[in-house]
Design a protein around this motif. Structure first.
Motif, PDB file in Angstrom:
ATOM      1  N   GLU A  40       0.408   9.771   8.732  1.00 59.40           N
ATOM      2  CA  GLU A  40       1.253  10.722   8.018  1.00 59.40           C
ATOM      3  C   GLU A  40       0.862  10.886   6.549  1.00 59.40           C
ATOM      4  OE1 GLU A  40       5.368   9.722   8.526  1.00 59.40           O
ATOM      5  OE2 GLU A  40       5.110   9.380  10.678  1.00 59.40           O
ATOM      6  N   VAL A  41       0.133   9.919   6.001  1.00 61.59           N
ATOM      7  CA  VAL A  41      -0.164   9.930   4.565  1.00 61.59           C
ATOM      8  C   VAL A  41      -0.948  11.179   4.171  1.00 61.59           C
ATOM      9  CG1 VAL A  41      -1.414   8.784   2.693  1.00 61.59           C
ATOM     10  CG2 VAL A  41      -0.018   7.435   4.246  1.00 61.59           C
ATOM     11  N   ILE A  42      -2.071  11.425   4.818  1.00 67.73           N
ATOM     12  CA  ILE A  42      -2.941  12.514   4.374  1.00 67.73           C
ATOM     13  C   ILE A  42      -2.275  13.880   4.507  1.00 67.73           C
ATOM     14  CG2 ILE A  42      -5.142  13.693   4.785  1.00 67.73           C
ATOM     15  CD1 ILE A  42      -6.297  10.828   5.256  1.00 67.73           C
ATOM     16  N   PRO A  43      -1.660  14.226   5.660  1.00 74.40           N
ATOM     17  CA  PRO A  43      -0.984  15.536   5.701  1.00 74.40           C
ATOM     18  C   PRO A  43       0.162  15.651   4.695  1.00 74.40           C
ATOM     19  CG  PRO A  43      -1.051  14.543   7.905  1.00 74.40           C
ATOM     20  CD  PRO A  43      -1.633  13.555   6.948  1.00 74.40           C
ATOM     21  N   ALA A  44       0.902  14.571   4.488  1.00 76.22           N
ATOM     22  CA  ALA A  44       2.013  14.610   3.528  1.00 76.22           C
ATOM     23  C   ALA A  44       1.485  14.783   2.106  1.00 76.22           C
ATOM     24  CB  ALA A  44       2.858  13.339   3.640  1.00 76.22           C
ATOM     25  N   VAL A  45       0.400  14.089   1.782  1.00 72.11           N
ATOM     26  CA  VAL A  45      -0.177  14.212   0.443  1.00 72.11           C
ATOM     27  C   VAL A  45      -0.755  15.612   0.245  1.00 72.11           C
ATOM     28  CG1 VAL A  45      -1.961  13.364  -1.129  1.00 72.11           C
ATOM     29  CG2 VAL A  45      -0.609  11.743   0.192  1.00 72.11           C
ATOM     30  N   GLU A  46      -1.420  16.143   1.251  1.00 69.13           N
ATOM     31  CA  GLU A  46      -1.978  17.493   1.124  1.00 69.13           C
ATOM     32  C   GLU A  46      -0.871  18.522   0.878  1.00 69.13           C
ATOM     33  OE1 GLU A  46      -4.869  18.443   0.522  1.00 69.13           O
ATOM     34  OE2 GLU A  46      -6.247  16.980   1.369  1.00 69.13           O
ATOM     35  N   ALA A  47       0.264  18.349   1.528  1.00 67.10           N
ATOM     36  CA  ALA A  47       1.393  19.259   1.288  1.00 67.10           C
ATOM     37  C   ALA A  47       1.887  19.129  -0.150  1.00 67.10           C
ATOM     38  CB  ALA A  47       2.521  18.974   2.277  1.00 67.10           C
ATOM     39  N   ALA A  48       1.909  17.898  -0.664  1.00 67.51           N
ATOM     40  CA  ALA A  48       2.336  17.682  -2.046  1.00 67.51           C
ATOM     41  C   ALA A  48       1.321  18.266  -3.032  1.00 67.51           C
ATOM     42  CB  ALA A  48       2.544  16.190  -2.307  1.00 67.51           C
ATOM     43  N   VAL A  49       0.047  18.095  -2.739  1.00 71.90           N
ATOM     44  CA  VAL A  49      -0.998  18.645  -3.613  1.00 71.90           C
ATOM     45  C   VAL A  49      -0.855  20.165  -3.698  1.00 71.90           C
ATOM     46  CG1 VAL A  49      -3.491  19.068  -3.793  1.00 71.90           C
ATOM     47  CG2 VAL A  49      -2.658  16.760  -3.326  1.00 71.90           C
ATOM     48  N   ARG A  70      -6.476   5.872  -0.944  1.00 74.34           N
ATOM     49  CA  ARG A  70      -5.906   4.735  -0.202  1.00 74.34           C
ATOM     50  C   ARG A  70      -5.748   5.044   1.280  1.00 74.34           C
ATOM     51  NH1 ARG A  70      -2.213   1.046  -3.901  1.00 74.34           N
ATOM     52  NH2 ARG A  70      -3.468   1.183  -5.763  1.00 74.34           N
ATOM     53  N   GLY A  71      -5.708   6.342   1.601  1.00 77.04           N
ATOM     54  CA  GLY A  71      -5.656   6.757   3.003  1.00 77.04           C
ATOM     55  C   GLY A  71      -7.037   6.987   3.590  1.00 77.04           C
ATOM     56  N   ASP A  72      -8.067   6.529   2.888  1.00 74.93           N
ATOM     57  CA  ASP A  72      -9.470   6.623   3.310  1.00 74.93           C
ATOM     58  C   ASP A  72     -10.001   8.050   3.369  1.00 74.93           C
ATOM     59  OD1 ASP A  72      -9.813   3.869   3.422  1.00 74.93           O
ATOM     60  OD2 ASP A  72      -9.127   3.763   5.500  1.00 74.93           O
ATOM     61  N   ALA A  73      -9.372   8.984   2.688  1.00 75.45           N
ATOM     62  CA  ALA A  73      -9.894  10.345   2.551  1.00 75.45           C
ATOM     63  C   ALA A  73     -10.647  10.386   1.222  1.00 75.45           C
ATOM     64  CB  ALA A  73      -8.766  11.362   2.597  1.00 75.45           C
ATOM     65  N   HIS A  74     -11.781   9.695   1.182  1.00 75.48           N
ATOM     66  CA  HIS A  74     -12.478   9.463  -0.084  1.00 75.48           C
ATOM     67  C   HIS A  74     -12.978  10.735  -0.742  1.00 75.48           C
ATOM     68  CE1 HIS A  74     -13.253   5.188   1.581  1.00 75.48           C
ATOM     69  NE2 HIS A  74     -12.059   5.291   1.034  1.00 75.48           N
ATOM     70  N   ASP A  75     -13.626  11.613   0.009  1.00 77.23           N
ATOM     71  CA  ASP A  75     -14.144  12.844  -0.610  1.00 77.23           C
ATOM     72  C   ASP A  75     -13.010  13.694  -1.179  1.00 77.23           C
ATOM     73  OD1 ASP A  75     -16.767  12.150  -0.006  1.00 77.23           O
ATOM     74  OD2 ASP A  75     -16.807  13.300   1.859  1.00 77.23           O
ATOM     75  N   ARG A  76     -11.975  13.890  -0.385  1.00 75.67           N
ATOM     76  CA  ARG A  76     -10.843  14.712  -0.834  1.00 75.67           C
ATOM     77  C   ARG A  76     -10.109  14.035  -1.993  1.00 75.67           C
ATOM     78  NH1 ARG A  76      -8.591  19.048  -2.526  1.00 75.67           N
ATOM     79  NH2 ARG A  76      -6.487  19.437  -1.784  1.00 75.67           N
ATOM     80  N   GLY A  77      -9.949  12.715  -1.914  1.00 78.06           N
ATOM     81  CA  GLY A  77      -9.288  11.989  -2.995  1.00 78.06           C
ATOM     82  C   GLY A  77     -10.015  12.154  -4.315  1.00 78.06           C
ATOM     83  N   LEU A  78     -11.348  12.028  -4.283  1.00 78.25           N
ATOM     84  CA  LEU A  78     -12.120  12.208  -5.514  1.00 78.25           C
ATOM     85  C   LEU A  78     -12.060  13.652  -6.006  1.00 78.25           C
ATOM     86  CD1 LEU A  78     -15.304   9.995  -5.031  1.00 78.25           C
ATOM     87  CD2 LEU A  78     -13.353   9.607  -6.549  1.00 78.25           C
ATOM     88  N   GLU A  79     -12.004  14.589  -5.079  1.00 72.74           N
ATOM     89  CA  GLU A  79     -11.884  15.999  -5.462  1.00 72.74           C
ATOM     90  C   GLU A  79     -10.574  16.253  -6.219  1.00 72.74           C
ATOM     91  OE1 GLU A  79     -11.260  20.252  -3.168  1.00 72.74           O
ATOM     92  OE2 GLU A  79     -12.295  18.647  -2.098  1.00 72.74           O
ATOM     93  N   VAL A  80      -9.485  15.703  -5.719  1.00 69.24           N
ATOM     94  CA  VAL A  80      -8.177  15.880  -6.368  1.00 69.24           C
ATOM     95  C   VAL A  80      -8.154  15.160  -7.713  1.00 69.24           C
ATOM     96  CG1 VAL A  80      -5.697  15.429  -6.153  1.00 69.24           C
ATOM     97  CG2 VAL A  80      -6.991  16.292  -4.184  1.00 69.24           C
ATOM     98  N   VAL A  81      -8.690  13.940  -7.759  1.00 72.94           N
ATOM     99  CA  VAL A  81      -8.754  13.190  -9.022  1.00 72.94           C
ATOM    100  C   VAL A  81      -9.604  13.954 -10.038  1.00 72.94           C
ATOM    101  CG1 VAL A  81      -9.687  11.092 -10.097  1.00 72.94           C
ATOM    102  CG2 VAL A  81      -8.273  10.915  -8.047  1.00 72.94           C
ATOM    103  N   ALA A  82     -10.742  14.477  -9.606  1.00 70.18           N
ATOM    104  CA  ALA A  82     -11.618  15.231 -10.514  1.00 70.18           C
ATOM    105  C   ALA A  82     -10.892  16.453 -11.078  1.00 70.18           C
ATOM    106  CB  ALA A  82     -12.896  15.648  -9.794  1.00 70.18           C
ATOM    107  N   GLY A  83     -10.100  17.119 -10.251  1.00 71.59           N
ATOM    108  CA  GLY A  83      -9.328  18.259 -10.728  1.00 71.59           C
ATOM    109  C   GLY A  83      -8.316  17.860 -11.786  1.00 71.59           C
TER     110      GLY A  83
END
Length: 174
Positions: free
Chosen positions: A87-96, A114-127
């Motif tokens: 549930e973490v990744i879909p819930a976080v994507e909705a929040a993003v 932390r949900g192992d979506a490393h590429d997407r996590g770095l993309e959001v952090v970079a933004g």
């Protein structure tokens, strides 16, 4: 402290900055009683501090008092706190998708990492970094980045954050 002394109901986002300091997540969590129902204390404390006590902290929130605009944030952090990886990744994507605030987006990027979506996590952090949020010490110290710490794109982001921090410090001193 001065803002809340002058007006106990004032809304600031200082908790997001305090949470990035050493010992910050615990200090921010302790501030929750100053603004009952506010999620500004709980979100950074949970995301930066980890799952320890996260469920208990979130259960202090009266869900009926959470504004609809922040419900996605609450759901994202709750799914992380309850250890529900599916549930973490879909819930976080909705929040993003519902936020533009770089401080919040940075935390959502950490949740994705932390949900192992490393590429997407770095993309959001970079933004978040591009939009002006510069938590260089968190990039350096947070275990959320351990899985990507050796990646060249992470090293570039970390160096850029330290460069921005130095420029900001020089402007502040000037």
């Amino acid at each position: 402290d001065e803002a809340t002394r002058l007006d106990p109901n004032v809304v600031t986002s200082v908790e997001y900055s305090i949470a990035h300091l050493p010992g910050g997540p615990r200090r921010v969590a302790s501030l929750a009683s100053l603004r009952p129902g506010s999620l500004d204390n709980l979100f950074p404390a949970i995301v930066l501090g980890g799952r320890e006590d996260a469920r208990d902290m979130l259960r202090t929130v009266d869900i009926d008092m959470v504004p609809p605009a922040f419900r996605r944030s609450y759901d994202a952090v709750m799914s992380f706190a309850e250890g529900k990886p599916a549930e973490v990744i879909p819930a976080v994507e909705a929040a993003v998708a519902a936020h533009v605030d770089p401080e919040a987006l940075f935390l959502f990027g950490l949740l994705l990492l932390r949900g192992d979506a490393h590429d997407r996590g770095l993309e959001v952090v970079a933004g978040a970094l591009r939009d002006g949020f510069t938590p260089a010490t968190t990039l350096r110290d947070s275990s959320a980045f351990d899985a990507v710490r050796t990646r060249p794109d992470f090293k570039v982001m970390e160096n850029q954050a330290w460069d921005k921090l130095r420029v900001n410090q020089q402007m502040f001193e000037a």
